[in-house]
Enzyme design. Structure first.
Site, PDB file in Angstrom:
ATOM      1  CE  LYS A 205      -3.603   5.032  -4.048  1.00  0.00           C
ATOM      2  NZ  LYS A 205      -2.027   4.644  -3.802  1.00  0.00           N
ATOM      3  NE  ARG A 245       0.245   9.560   0.227  1.00  0.00           N
ATOM      4  CZ  ARG A 245      -1.009  10.185  -0.309  1.00  0.00           C
ATOM      5  NH1 ARG A 245      -1.705   9.003  -0.444  1.00  0.00           N
ATOM      6  NH2 ARG A 245      -1.161  11.203  -1.093  1.00  0.00           N
TER       7      ARG A 245
HETATM    8  N1  PMM Z   1      -1.064   7.586  -3.877  1.00  0.00           N
HETATM    9  C1  PMM Z   1      -1.593   8.934  -4.215  1.00  0.00           C
HETATM   10  C2  PMM Z   1      -0.931  10.037  -3.883  1.00  0.00           C
HETATM   11  N2  PMM Z   1       0.419   9.884  -3.224  1.00  0.00           N
HETATM   12  N3  PMM Z   1       2.132   8.765  -2.531  1.00  0.00           N
HETATM   13  C3  PMM Z   1       2.648   7.436  -2.111  1.00  0.00           C
HETATM   14  N4  PMM Z   1       4.039   7.582  -1.635  1.00  0.00           N
HETATM   15  N5  PMM Z   1       2.155   6.450  -2.215  1.00  0.00           N
HETATM   16  C4  PMM Z   1       0.765   6.256  -3.134  1.00  0.00           C
HETATM   17  O1  PMM Z   1       0.488   5.154  -3.172  1.00  0.00           O
HETATM   18  C5  PMM Z   1       0.310   7.553  -3.279  1.00  0.00           C
HETATM   19  C6  PMM Z   1       0.995   8.859  -2.980  1.00  0.00           C
HETATM   20  C7  PMM Z   1      -2.796   8.761  -4.562  1.00  0.00           C
HETATM   21  O2  PMM Z   1      -3.910   9.709  -4.485  1.00  0.00           O
HETATM   22  P1  PMM Z   1      -4.459   9.987  -3.158  1.00  0.00           P
HETATM   23  O3  PMM Z   1      -3.517  11.342  -2.451  1.00  0.00           O
HETATM   24  O4  PMM Z   1      -5.772  10.576  -3.350  1.00  0.00           O
HETATM   25  O5  PMM Z   1      -4.204   8.951  -2.116  1.00  0.00           O
END
Ligand code: PMM
Length: 277
Positions: A205, A245
């Site tokens: 990020k 994640r």
């Molecule tokens: N960030 C992204 C997408 N999905 N889901 C959760 N639970 N938490 C997050 O911080 C989150 C998410 C942002 O995009 P990415 O898939 O490229 O990381």
């Protein structure tokens, strides 16, 4: 939790896994690298992103969910749409990851309640297109905890069993780098105030780009932030996170295992076992 974004435009890995075959291969590789769960999403939530329509989101997500499930992978679906969540659950997904925590679609909480699956409630202040304008806090930790508490209460009031809820501070969503760092510094307090399993999603990020920027202030590209991501994974695991994640699983899986081994050693010492004399 390994990430598979079936999107042409995610900030971190946009376009790389856009066709179903490469997305499935990516999910299998993440599992081989140590992911326990693969999170499949079809809508970019990058700041400024505009929404994809439901039909397109379904077209992106369903074949990938179906095939990964067929190959024995535990899959969560990353969506704010109840219709997409429902179809992904029909296809065998076992968890719903909603970055809006049930706020974007009033049909989401009733759907998850009916299906009785785990539900990730993330801190969210509105759609990506203008979320940076909402990155205004007097007390970021207190406000994020308070707003998450409301979303969690809404989920429970809507019939989702509390033991199925997972909480996520939503790093980068309506937050600037200093907000993300303050939240990571407060993971212990967040866990104490919100006693649910905690998901931390720092992978690649912007705040990591800011931390890693060179003397000219230029952040490294997203794909060069994986070592820093693994560092956050170790810290999050040490703070008691339930899951991290990530876009690259191996280093984070190792980081989590090391954190667990240290925690177990600490418990043994605490029990008066090894090393207590
Ligand atoms: N960030 C992204 C997408 N999905 N889901 C959760 N639970 N938490 C997050 O911080 C989150 C998410 C942002 O995009 P990415 O898939 O490229 O990381």
């Amino acid at each position: 939790m390994g990430v598979v974004n079936v999107t042409p435009d995610s900030f971190s890995d946009g376009g790389r896994w856009f066709d179903p075959e490469s997305a499935v291969k990516r999910g299998l590789d993440l599992v081989a690298e140590g992911a326990d769960l693969v999170d499949v999403g079809g809508e970019s939530t990058r700041p400024g992103a505009t929404r994809v329509d439901e039909a397109e989101e379904l077209r992106r997500v369903l074949p990938v969910v179906r095939e990964l499930v067929d190959r024995g992978v535990l899959v969560s679906v990353d969506t704010t749409r109840a219709s997409v969540a429902g179809r992904a659950l029909d296809a065998g997904a076992r968890m719903v990851n909603d970055v809006s925590g049930g706020r974007a679609d009033p049909a989401m909480v009733p759907l998850v309640a009916e299906r009785a699956v785990p539900f990730v409630v993330m801190h969210w202040r509105g759609q990506s297109v203008d979320m940076n304008d909402r990155a205004v806090y007097a007390d970021v930790v207190g406000e994020v905890v308070g707003e998450l508490r409301e979303s969690l209460a809404g989920a429970v009031a809507g019939g989702i069993a509390p033991e199925l809820l997972v909480v996520d501070p939503g790093l980068g969503f309506a937050k600037r780098a200093e907000h993300d760092l303050a939240l990571l510094a407060a993971l212990g307090r967040i866990r104490a105030d919100l006693p649910f399993p905690l998901l931390v999603a720092a992978s690649r990020k912007r705040f990591l780009g800011r931390v890693l920027a060179g003397p000219d202030g230029a952040p490294p590209p997203a794909r060069e932030r994986d070592a820093a991501t693994a560092a956050v994974s170790a810290l999050a695991a040490a703070a008691g996170a339930w899951a991290v994640r990530v876009h690259e699983a191996r280093a984070s899986a190792d980081a989590v295992r090391v954190a667990r081994a240290i925690d177990e050693a600490d418990r043994r010492v605490g029990d008066g076992g090894e090393g207590a004399a």
